[in-house]
Design an enzyme around this catalytic site. Sequence first.
Site, short mmCIF file in Angstrom:
data_model
loop_
_atom_site.label_atom_id
_atom_site.label_comp_id
_atom_site.label_asym_id
_atom_site.label_seq_id
_atom_site.Cartn_x
_atom_site.Cartn_y
_atom_site.Cartn_z
N ASP A 162 8.52 -11.11 5.90
CA ASP A 162 7.89 -10.90 4.59
C ASP A 162 8.14 -9.49 4.05
O ASP A 162 7.40 -9.02 3.19
CB ASP A 162 6.39 -11.20 4.64
CG ASP A 162 5.59 -10.17 5.41
OD1 ASP A 162 6.18 -9.38 6.18
OD2 ASP A 162 4.35 -10.14 5.24
N ILE A 199 3.43 -5.53 -4.72
CA ILE A 199 2.13 -5.68 -4.07
C ILE A 199 1.39 -6.85 -4.74
O ILE A 199 1.27 -6.91 -5.96
CB ILE A 199 1.29 -4.39 -4.23
CG1 ILE A 199 2.03 -3.20 -3.61
CG2 ILE A 199 -0.08 -4.55 -3.59
CD1 ILE A 199 1.44 -1.85 -4.00
N GLY A 226 8.87 -8.56 -2.91
CA GLY A 226 8.17 -8.58 -4.18
C GLY A 226 7.16 -7.47 -4.21
O GLY A 226 6.92 -6.79 -3.21
N TYR A 250 -4.14 6.02 -1.07
CA TYR A 250 -4.66 5.55 -2.35
C TYR A 250 -5.72 6.49 -2.92
O TYR A 250 -5.92 6.54 -4.13
CB TYR A 250 -5.22 4.13 -2.21
CG TYR A 250 -4.14 3.08 -2.16
CD1 TYR A 250 -3.25 2.92 -3.23
CD2 TYR A 250 -3.98 2.24 -1.06
CE1 TYR A 250 -2.24 1.96 -3.19
CE2 TYR A 250 -2.98 1.27 -1.02
CZ TYR A 250 -2.13 1.15 -2.09
OH TYR A 250 -1.13 0.19 -2.05
N ALA A 298 2.38 -10.04 -4.73
CA ALA A 298 3.28 -11.08 -5.28
C ALA A 298 3.19 -12.40 -4.52
O ALA A 298 3.63 -13.43 -5.01
CB ALA A 298 4.72 -10.58 -5.28
N GLY A 299 2.67 -12.38 -3.29
CA GLY A 299 2.55 -13.60 -2.50
C GLY A 299 3.55 -13.72 -1.38
O GLY A 299 3.83 -14.82 -0.88
N LYS A 300 4.10 -12.60 -0.95
CA LYS A 300 5.16 -12.59 0.08
C LYS A 300 4.69 -13.22 1.40
O LYS A 300 5.35 -14.09 1.96
CB LYS A 300 5.63 -11.15 0.34
CG LYS A 300 6.16 -10.44 -0.88
CD LYS A 300 6.59 -9.01 -0.55
CE LYS A 300 5.42 -8.11 -0.20
NZ LYS A 300 4.51 -7.88 -1.34
N THR A 301 3.54 -12.76 1.89
CA THR A 301 3.07 -13.20 3.20
C THR A 301 2.67 -14.67 3.17
O THR A 301 2.94 -15.42 4.11
CB THR A 301 1.90 -12.33 3.66
OG1 THR A 301 2.32 -10.96 3.68
CG2 THR A 301 1.44 -12.72 5.05
N THR A 302 2.04 -15.10 2.09
CA THR A 302 1.67 -16.51 1.95
C THR A 302 2.91 -17.39 2.02
O THR A 302 2.94 -18.38 2.76
CB THR A 302 0.94 -16.74 0.62
OG1 THR A 302 -0.27 -15.98 0.61
CG2 THR A 302 0.62 -18.22 0.43
#
Length: 209
Positions: A84, A12, A10, A46, A14-18
């Site tokens: 993830d 940046i 997903g 950045y 999006a909640g992938k690691t959670t």
Amino acid sequence: MQYKFITIEGNIGAGKTTLANLLAKKLNTRLVLEEFSDNPFLPKFYKNPSQYAFPLELFFMAERFKQLKDVLQPDLFQQTTISDYLFTKCLLFAKVNLPEEEFKLYQRLFDIILQQLILPDILIYLHAPVDKLQSNIQKRQRDYEQQIPDSYLQNIQDTYLNYIQQQNLITLFIDASNADFLHDEMHLQIILDALNRKHLPGITRISLP
């Protein structure tokens, strides 16, 4: 669990690691988390994308390859693994971040490396609108992420969607607009139930209430 290698992807924020952490705990599986904080070029990128994009993407590709190569070795018990990130993420972000000539070189290296890795059995893709992504990014308070423009997130989003529509991997496309995996057990259970079903290659769309 019929799927031995589960990958979550997903944009940046999006909640992938959670989700990866919660699923690994529920299913008692091996967990592979991207070690993005070790990339010394990320904060610099950045601030100055044109100067640091190429070393940033090379570093990510090398680290992701090493991590997956070390972890995804065949073992006696065929342990289920949740990651993830998808290795193809390297190419998708490079396509957004690199100028054409640098991307062509990067893609040649990527194609060589990809042949040495196994593909996931199933991909969970978390799709959330840009305003939801920005809200999540603000909450996790990583200094170098706080000024990411909406246009960059949208570009990443479009690149992911184009990739997903073209590939034939088993994909659970999760509408994560209302996702709260930490506090809403129903949301997590919907993902667990989906993983316990057999899916055909292609996209299966799932909404979270």
